[in-house]
Design a protein around this motif. Structure first.
Motif, PDB file in Angstrom:
ATOM      1  N   ASN A 474       0.851  -1.184   0.000  1.00  0.00           N
ATOM      2  CA  ASN A 474       0.000   0.000   0.000  1.00  0.00           C
ATOM      3  C   ASN A 474       0.891   1.240   0.000  1.00  0.00           C
ATOM      4  O   ASN A 474       1.573   1.497   0.997  1.00  0.00           O
ATOM      5  N   PRO A 475       0.986   1.940  -1.118  1.00  0.00           N
ATOM      6  CA  PRO A 475       0.169   1.888  -2.329  1.00  0.00           C
ATOM      7  C   PRO A 475       0.290   0.562  -3.094  1.00  0.00           C
ATOM      8  O   PRO A 475       1.308  -0.124  -3.000  1.00  0.00           O
ATOM      9  N   SER A 476      -0.762   0.289  -3.868  1.00  0.00           N
ATOM     10  CA  SER A 476      -0.842  -0.963  -4.613  1.00  0.00           C
ATOM     11  C   SER A 476      -0.682  -0.722  -6.107  1.00  0.00           C
ATOM     12  O   SER A 476      -1.017   0.350  -6.616  1.00  0.00           O
ATOM     13  N   GLN A 477      -0.173  -1.760  -6.784  1.00  0.00           N
ATOM     14  CA  GLN A 477      -0.084  -1.706  -8.238  1.00  0.00           C
ATOM     15  C   GLN A 477      -1.011  -2.738  -8.879  1.00  0.00           C
ATOM     16  O   GLN A 477      -0.792  -3.169 -10.003  1.00  0.00           O
ATOM     17  N   GLY A 478      -2.066  -3.121  -8.168  1.00  0.00           N
ATOM     18  CA  GLY A 478      -3.053  -4.006  -8.766  1.00  0.00           C
ATOM     19  C   GLY A 478      -3.501  -5.139  -7.876  1.00  0.00           C
ATOM     20  O   GLY A 478      -4.605  -5.657  -8.027  1.00  0.00           O
ATOM     21  N   GLN A 479      -2.653  -5.573  -6.931  1.00  0.00           N
ATOM     22  CA  GLN A 479      -2.997  -6.658  -6.016  1.00  0.00           C
ATOM     23  C   GLN A 479      -2.726  -6.205  -4.579  1.00  0.00           C
ATOM     24  O   GLN A 479      -1.715  -5.544  -4.316  1.00  0.00           O
ATOM     25  N   ILE A 480      -3.649  -6.533  -3.659  1.00  0.00           N
ATOM     26  CA  ILE A 480      -3.399  -6.243  -2.254  1.00  0.00           C
ATOM     27  C   ILE A 480      -3.576  -7.519  -1.438  1.00  0.00           C
ATOM     28  O   ILE A 480      -4.377  -8.393  -1.772  1.00  0.00           O
ATOM     29  N   GLN A 481      -2.795  -7.627  -0.393  1.00  0.00           N
ATOM     30  CA  GLN A 481      -2.856  -8.759   0.518  1.00  0.00           C
ATOM     31  C   GLN A 481      -3.447  -8.284   1.850  1.00  0.00           C
ATOM     32  O   GLN A 481      -3.011  -7.268   2.410  1.00  0.00           O
ATOM     33  N   ILE A 482      -4.438  -9.023   2.344  1.00  0.00           N
ATOM     34  CA  ILE A 482      -5.038  -8.737   3.651  1.00  0.00           C
ATOM     35  C   ILE A 482      -4.602  -9.834   4.611  1.00  0.00           C
ATOM     36  O   ILE A 482      -4.746 -11.028   4.315  1.00  0.00           O
ATOM     37  N   GLU A 483      -4.065  -9.440   5.755  1.00  0.00           N
ATOM     38  CA  GLU A 483      -3.592 -10.417   6.736  1.00  0.00           C
ATOM     39  C   GLU A 483      -4.185 -10.088   8.103  1.00  0.00           C
ATOM     40  O   GLU A 483      -4.012  -8.982   8.612  1.00  0.00           O
ATOM     41  N   LEU A 484      -4.895 -11.055   8.682  1.00  0.00           N
ATOM     42  CA  LEU A 484      -5.523 -10.892   9.997  1.00  0.00           C
ATOM     43  C   LEU A 484      -4.686 -11.567  11.069  1.00  0.00           C
ATOM     44  O   LEU A 484      -3.802 -12.373  10.767  1.00  0.00           O
ATOM     45  N   ASP A 485      -4.988 -11.282  12.340  1.00  0.00           N
ATOM     46  CA  ASP A 485      -4.214 -11.872  13.430  1.00  0.00           C
ATOM     47  C   ASP A 485      -4.573 -13.336  13.656  1.00  0.00           C
ATOM     48  O   ASP A 485      -3.797 -14.102  14.225  1.00  0.00           O
ATOM     49  N   GLN A 486      -5.766 -13.734  13.198  1.00  0.00           N
ATOM     50  CA  GLN A 486      -6.174 -15.129  13.316  1.00  0.00           C
ATOM     51  C   GLN A 486      -7.232 -15.431  12.265  1.00  0.00           C
ATOM     52  O   GLN A 486      -7.854 -14.527  11.702  1.00  0.00           O
ATOM     53  N   ALA A 487      -7.441 -16.697  11.993  1.00  0.00           N
ATOM     54  CA  ALA A 487      -8.426 -17.100  10.998  1.00  0.00           C
ATOM     55  C   ALA A 487      -9.831 -16.732  11.467  1.00  0.00           C
ATOM     56  O   ALA A 487     -10.196 -17.003  12.617  1.00  0.00           O
ATOM     57  N   GLN A 488     -10.607 -16.112  10.595  1.00  0.00           N
ATOM     58  CA  GLN A 488     -11.993 -15.769  10.915  1.00  0.00           C
ATOM     59  C   GLN A 488     -12.747 -15.448   9.635  1.00  0.00           C
ATOM     60  O   GLN A 488     -12.152 -15.328   8.561  1.00  0.00           O
ATOM     61  N   GLU A 489     -14.075 -15.337   9.754  1.00  0.00           N
ATOM     62  CA  GLU A 489     -14.908 -14.981   8.623  1.00  0.00           C
ATOM     63  C   GLU A 489     -15.323 -13.516   8.744  1.00  0.00           C
ATOM     64  O   GLU A 489     -15.886 -13.103   9.749  1.00  0.00           O
ATOM     65  N   LEU A 490     -15.016 -12.733   7.713  1.00  0.00           N
ATOM     66  CA  LEU A 490     -15.333 -11.308   7.687  1.00  0.00           C
ATOM     67  C   LEU A 490     -15.920 -10.942   6.331  1.00  0.00           C
ATOM     68  O   LEU A 490     -15.494 -11.480   5.302  1.00  0.00           O
ATOM     69  N   ASP A 491     -16.876 -10.042   6.328  1.00  0.00           N
ATOM     70  CA  ASP A 491     -17.332  -9.430   5.088  1.00  0.00           C
ATOM     71  C   ASP A 491     -16.470  -8.205   4.804  1.00  0.00           C
ATOM     72  O   ASP A 491     -15.953  -7.560   5.723  1.00  0.00           O
ATOM     73  N   TYR A 492     -16.311  -7.883   3.539  1.00  0.00           N
ATOM     74  CA  TYR A 492     -15.543  -6.690   3.209  1.00  0.00           C
ATOM     75  C   TYR A 492     -16.253  -5.889   2.128  1.00  0.00           C
ATOM     76  O   TYR A 492     -17.050  -6.417   1.338  1.00  0.00           O
ATOM     77  N   GLN A 493     -15.954  -4.597   2.128  1.00  0.00           N
ATOM     78  CA  GLN A 493     -16.389  -3.691   1.063  1.00  0.00           C
ATOM     79  C   GLN A 493     -15.232  -2.767   0.718  1.00  0.00           C
ATOM     80  O   GLN A 493     -14.489  -2.320   1.607  1.00  0.00           O
ATOM     81  N   LEU A 494     -15.082  -2.485  -0.560  1.00  0.00           N
ATOM     82  CA  LEU A 494     -14.123  -1.484  -1.006  1.00  0.00           C
ATOM     83  C   LEU A 494     -14.925  -0.274  -1.466  1.00  0.00           C
ATOM     84  O   LEU A 494     -15.818  -0.385  -2.321  1.00  0.00           O
TER      85      LEU A 494
END
Length: 543
Positions: A474-494
């Protein structure tokens, strides 16, 4: 009965009365420049619109040229003097007769001043919501006092002060020094509050308004000068508690037209234009008249100005709130005016993002509970010192609307509307709205209690960032990686910069990758949702 007298006169004594009675709509000013402005109004019958005008209520400059035959009129006045106040009366030419309105409007030209508007906050701001610029002073009460004394020391001819109370000897000393070097200093204080520092004043001062409060906090410098004329106003009293402890804002404007308007108000309370206070002619509170212009063009920005209790200030604030097309934020010492409560609830119910902070929720008639019940995201301030502000921010993140800031001395109460001497500015400007948003985000998040809280009205939620939520590159050139502290289910919006959802989905696990290749270069906001909570991060797409 008074409002009927002009009509009865027209009907009874004018030879054209039965056929020529005309109802005039409100005169509206636009296209303000340093040499003129336009005036629009409607009439109940068609005819040629014409304006009678002058520098005094006698309208000594005569008539403008007439417009076309119509019932909606817009007439331009040109060749006027810069930074002057004009009296304007709409009229109608019909069947050879000139029919005047019963009401004369007060309007002003723009000045040749710099038009610079400076904003000062005595407490911290949230730079994370900045659009790239910042208030001129923040988090420094000492710097604000130094700026005020610098302005007093720079005055050339005159200083008029209308201040609710004062205990700051250094400010009085600066005013004494100005008086000694030949500057005319006049001072009005509230009748009934402590003004201990004035015991050492060498300049004339008086206390006014025995039925309400002289609640102003303004100073006028060199109103007769193009470039030395300044107005200092806002919510800050000249006391140690208000300057150093409580949360306040100050507006400093270099504009001769505005300074002249404030001088009209000061002289009305002082009772004269001289150094001598006239107790017989002095008018305060409800005794005053609505006798100043309300629209100004200052440095290319539209600014509205209202004095209470004569100028229908609550209506002006209500209209500003109701104009919101995206978001409303407010920070107030007290909120007891039901008309303004209803305007805020209207915006909330219309789907705008509305949030606020109120200090005195225990005041009689407080609207805090009604706002809470109506779904407004409002805090009762829980910090040690008072939120003494009286500001609202309109559409700070909706620049294609009409971003505005309402500020001044006017509390959102019936007393301010009906009894007190107050002053209010409504500044139409996206940059200044963002500066106030920086202050508001800091105050809200302090109450919220999270060090990582930040307000983004475009996202329409209060964001508290997870410290372990990583987003890269970030800044990105087309791909971004999201990393959480632990495995879970989340909804996302951009979301884009307007708060519109352009991409959504679900994250399952501890990591996820999103492709932004289809998106144009720009700034976006990624929001993660789970069980009513939301976390967000800004990201930049480079191509």
């Amino acid at each position: 009965m008074k409002t009927l007298l002009p009509i009865l006169f027209v009907l009874a004594f004018a030879p054209w009365a039965s056929a020529q009675f005309v109802i005039f709509g409100e005169a509206l000013q636009s296209n303000i420049s340093n040499s003129g402005f336009s005036v629009s109004y409607t009439t109940s019958q068609s005819g040629e619109g014409i304006l009678e005008y002058g520098l005094t209520p006698s309208l000594e400059m005569g008539f403008s040229s007439a417009g076309p035959n119509a019932s909606s009129h817009q007439i331009a006045l040109s060749g006027l003097q810069a930074a002057e106040v004009y009296y304007v009366r709409p009229s109608l030419i019909r069947n050879g007769d000139t029919i005047p309105s019963t009401k004369t409007a007060i309007m002003a030209t723009a000045s040749n001043s710099t038009g610079q508007i400076k904003i000062f906050f005595n407490k911290s701001i949230d730079v994370n919501v900045s659009n790239g610029t910042y208030p001129h002073i923040n988090n420094s009460s000492a710097a604000i006092v130094a700026e005020l004394i610098k302005r007093i020391d720079s005055a050339q001819t005159s200083i008029d002060v209308a201040a609710y109370n004062i205990n700051q000897a250094n400010i009085v000393t600066a005013l004494n020094n100005a008086q000694t070097r030949g500057v005319v200093v006049r001072y009005i204080a509230n009748d009934g509050t402590s003004n201990s520092a004035l015991s050492n004043a060498n300049f004339p001062y008086e206390e006014v308004n025995t039925t309400g409060l002289m609640h102003n906090k303004f100073l006028i410098f060199d109103a007769g000068s193009v470039y030395d004329s300044y107005v200092w106003t806002g919510s800050m009293n000249l006391t140690s508690g208000n300057i150093y402890d409580d949360f306040n804002n100050v507006v400093l404007v270099q504009d001769q037209t505005l300074a002249k308007a404030y001088s009209i108000e000061f002289n009305e309370m002082w009772g004269s234009t001289s150094t001598t206070f006239d107790v017989v002619a002095s008018r305060a509170g409800s005794q005053k008249a609505d006798n100043t212009p309300h629209l100004f063009m200052i440095g290319g920005k539209l600014v509205e100005q209202y004095f209470s209790p004569t100028d229908n200030t609550t209506t002006a604030i209500k209209n500003a709130v109701l104009s919101a097309g995206g978001d409303v934020s407010f920070a107030l010492l007290t909120f007891t005016n039901n008309e303004l409560r209803d305007a805020v609830l209207d915006r909330q119910q219309s789907g705008e993002q509305v949030a606020g902070i109120i200090e005195n929720i225990g005041d009689q008639g407080s609207d805090y509970n009604d706002l809470n019940a109506g779904g407004v995201d409002v805090y009762a301030d829980n910090q040690p010192h008072d939120i003494h502000h009286k500001y609202a921010i309109i559409d700070a993140n909706t620049p294609n609307s009409d971003p505005q800031v309402v500020t001044g001395s006017h509390n959102w109460s019936q007393g301010a509307e009906d009894d007190n001497d107050e002053n209010t500015l409504i500044i139409h400007d996206a940059e200044i709205a963002n500066w106030y948003l920086q202050e508001f985000s800091a105050r809200y998040c302090t109450n919220e209690g999270s060090s990582s809280c930040q307000y983004d009205p475009a996202v329409s939620v209060w964001q508290t960032e997870l410290q372990s939520f990583k987003l890269y590159p970030n800044p990105s050139q087309g791909q971004i990686q999201i990393e959480l502290d632990q495995a879970q289910e989340l909804d996302y919006q951009l979301l884009n910069s307007l708060g519109q959802s352009i991409l959504s989905g679900q994250i399952q696990g501890q990591q996820a990758q999103l492709s932004l290749n289809q998106l144009p270069k720009g700034s976006y906001y990624l929001v993660l949702y789970k069980e009513g909570q939301a976390w967000g991060r800004q990201l930049i797409q480079l191509f």
